[in-house]
Design a protein around this motif. Structure first.
Motif, mmCIF file in Angstrom:
data_model
loop_
_atom_site.group_PDB
_atom_site.id
_atom_site.type_symbol
_atom_site.label_atom_id
_atom_site.label_comp_id
_atom_site.label_asym_id
_atom_site.label_seq_id
_atom_site.Cartn_x
_atom_site.Cartn_y
_atom_site.Cartn_z
ATOM 1 N N TRP A 281 -5.769 -4.078 1.687
ATOM 2 C CA TRP A 281 -6.091 -4.257 3.112
ATOM 3 C C TRP A 281 -6.384 -5.715 3.426
ATOM 4 N N LEU A 282 -5.911 -6.144 4.575
ATOM 5 C CA LEU A 282 -6.403 -7.385 5.169
ATOM 6 C C LEU A 282 -7.563 -6.975 6.059
ATOM 7 N N PHE B 299 -1.455 5.785 5.261
ATOM 8 C CA PHE B 299 -1.951 4.483 5.703
ATOM 9 C C PHE B 299 -0.884 3.401 5.827
ATOM 10 N N GLU B 300 0.367 3.739 5.553
ATOM 11 C CA GLU B 300 1.440 2.766 5.635
ATOM 12 C C GLU B 300 1.564 2.221 7.059
ATOM 13 N N HIS B 301 1.553 0.896 7.177
ATOM 14 C CA HIS B 301 1.725 0.183 8.451
ATOM 15 C C HIS B 301 0.650 0.597 9.480
ATOM 16 N N THR B 302 -0.609 0.701 9.020
ATOM 17 C CA THR B 302 -1.673 1.124 9.918
ATOM 18 C C THR B 302 -2.697 0.017 10.153
ATOM 19 N N LEU C 25 0.853 -1.187 0.000
ATOM 20 C CA LEU C 25 0.000 0.000 0.000
ATOM 21 C C LEU C 25 0.889 1.238 0.000
ATOM 22 N N ASP C 26 0.863 1.966 -1.099
ATOM 23 C CA ASP C 26 1.785 3.085 -1.290
ATOM 24 C C ASP C 26 1.088 4.415 -0.989
ATOM 25 N N ASP C 27 0.762 4.620 0.288
ATOM 26 C CA ASP C 27 0.129 5.858 0.725
ATOM 27 C C ASP C 27 0.661 6.172 2.110
ATOM 28 N N PHE D 183 -0.270 -3.320 15.263
ATOM 29 C CA PHE D 183 -0.200 -3.865 13.910
ATOM 30 C C PHE D 183 0.070 -5.373 13.976
ATOM 31 N N THR D 184 1.077 -5.766 14.725
ATOM 32 C CA THR D 184 1.422 -7.178 14.870
ATOM 33 C C THR D 184 0.299 -7.945 15.545
ATOM 34 N N ALA D 185 -0.295 -7.348 16.596
ATOM 35 C CA ALA D 185 -1.384 -8.017 17.319
ATOM 36 C C ALA D 185 -2.600 -8.215 16.422
#
Length: 190
Positions: free
Chosen positions: A150-151, A26-29, A21-23, A169-171
């Motif tokens: 998105w997942l 929203f990166e890593h959100t 996702l190249d924004d 994020f990981t959780a």
């Protein structure tokens, strides 16, 4: 003959950004979806603390903080839409005049009264205060999900309110049983 199209709402779900996702917004959100209808969607980024804390926000709004534990409570960047507007994502044990009940456990408020109650230690059990939100027009989120941007997974209250932002994020990906560190940003683009 009219065709009835099936609509699957992702209200009360997490959107987890994919590596490609190249924004920068929203990166890593991880986004909690508060509303999702055929007309569009609205959510709050839950894992991006801003450089503003509750003291700074309270001073700006002329609110007195009575709870010492709130002094350095971070304010989060909830998204690029209405970036100056405050939103409080919180447990549903408190309701104010303009509270949107998302589920029986989660509500969204956007009022000075809510912030004043939180500052006076009369707020909900758990909350996340953000500036701004994320929004999608009709069909836009569905297109992004179809593009694997998105997942999507059901929201988890522990991840939403009780997990530190740097671990959310990981959780959230673990709710799906996925280790995002194993996903390449080039999946499917070989």
């Amino acid at each position: 003959m009219t065709m009835n199209t099936f609509f699957d709402s992702f209200k009360n779900h997490f959107l987890i950004s994919m590596p490609h996702l190249d924004d920068p917004h929203f990166e890593h959100t991880v986004i909690y979806l508060c509303e999702h209808t055929k007309a569009g969607a609205m959510g709050i980024i839950i894992n991006r603390p801003s450089n503003v804390d509750f003291t700074e926000l309270a001073n700006h709004l002329g609110i007195q903080i009575d709870s010492p534990s709130l002094v350095s409570e971070p304010i989060y960047t909830g998204g690029p839409v209405e970036a100056e507007r405050g939103f409080i994502l919180h447990t549903a044990d408190k309701v104010w005049s303009n509270t949107l009940r998302v589920t029986d456990e989660v509500s969204l408020s956007a009022s000075l009264e809510a912030l004043e109650d939180i500052a006076q230690d009369k707020g909900p059990d758990a909350f996340r205060i953000t500036l701004g939100c994320a929004g999608w027009d009709a069909g836009q989120l569905e297109t992004e999900i179809a593009n694997n941007d998105w997942l999507v997974c059901e929201a988890d209250l522990d991840v939403l309110f009780y997990t530190p932002s740097d671990m959310q994020f990981t959780a959230a990906t673990r709710v799906l049983g996925i280790d995002m560190t194993r996903l390449s940003p080039d999946i499917g683009h070989g």
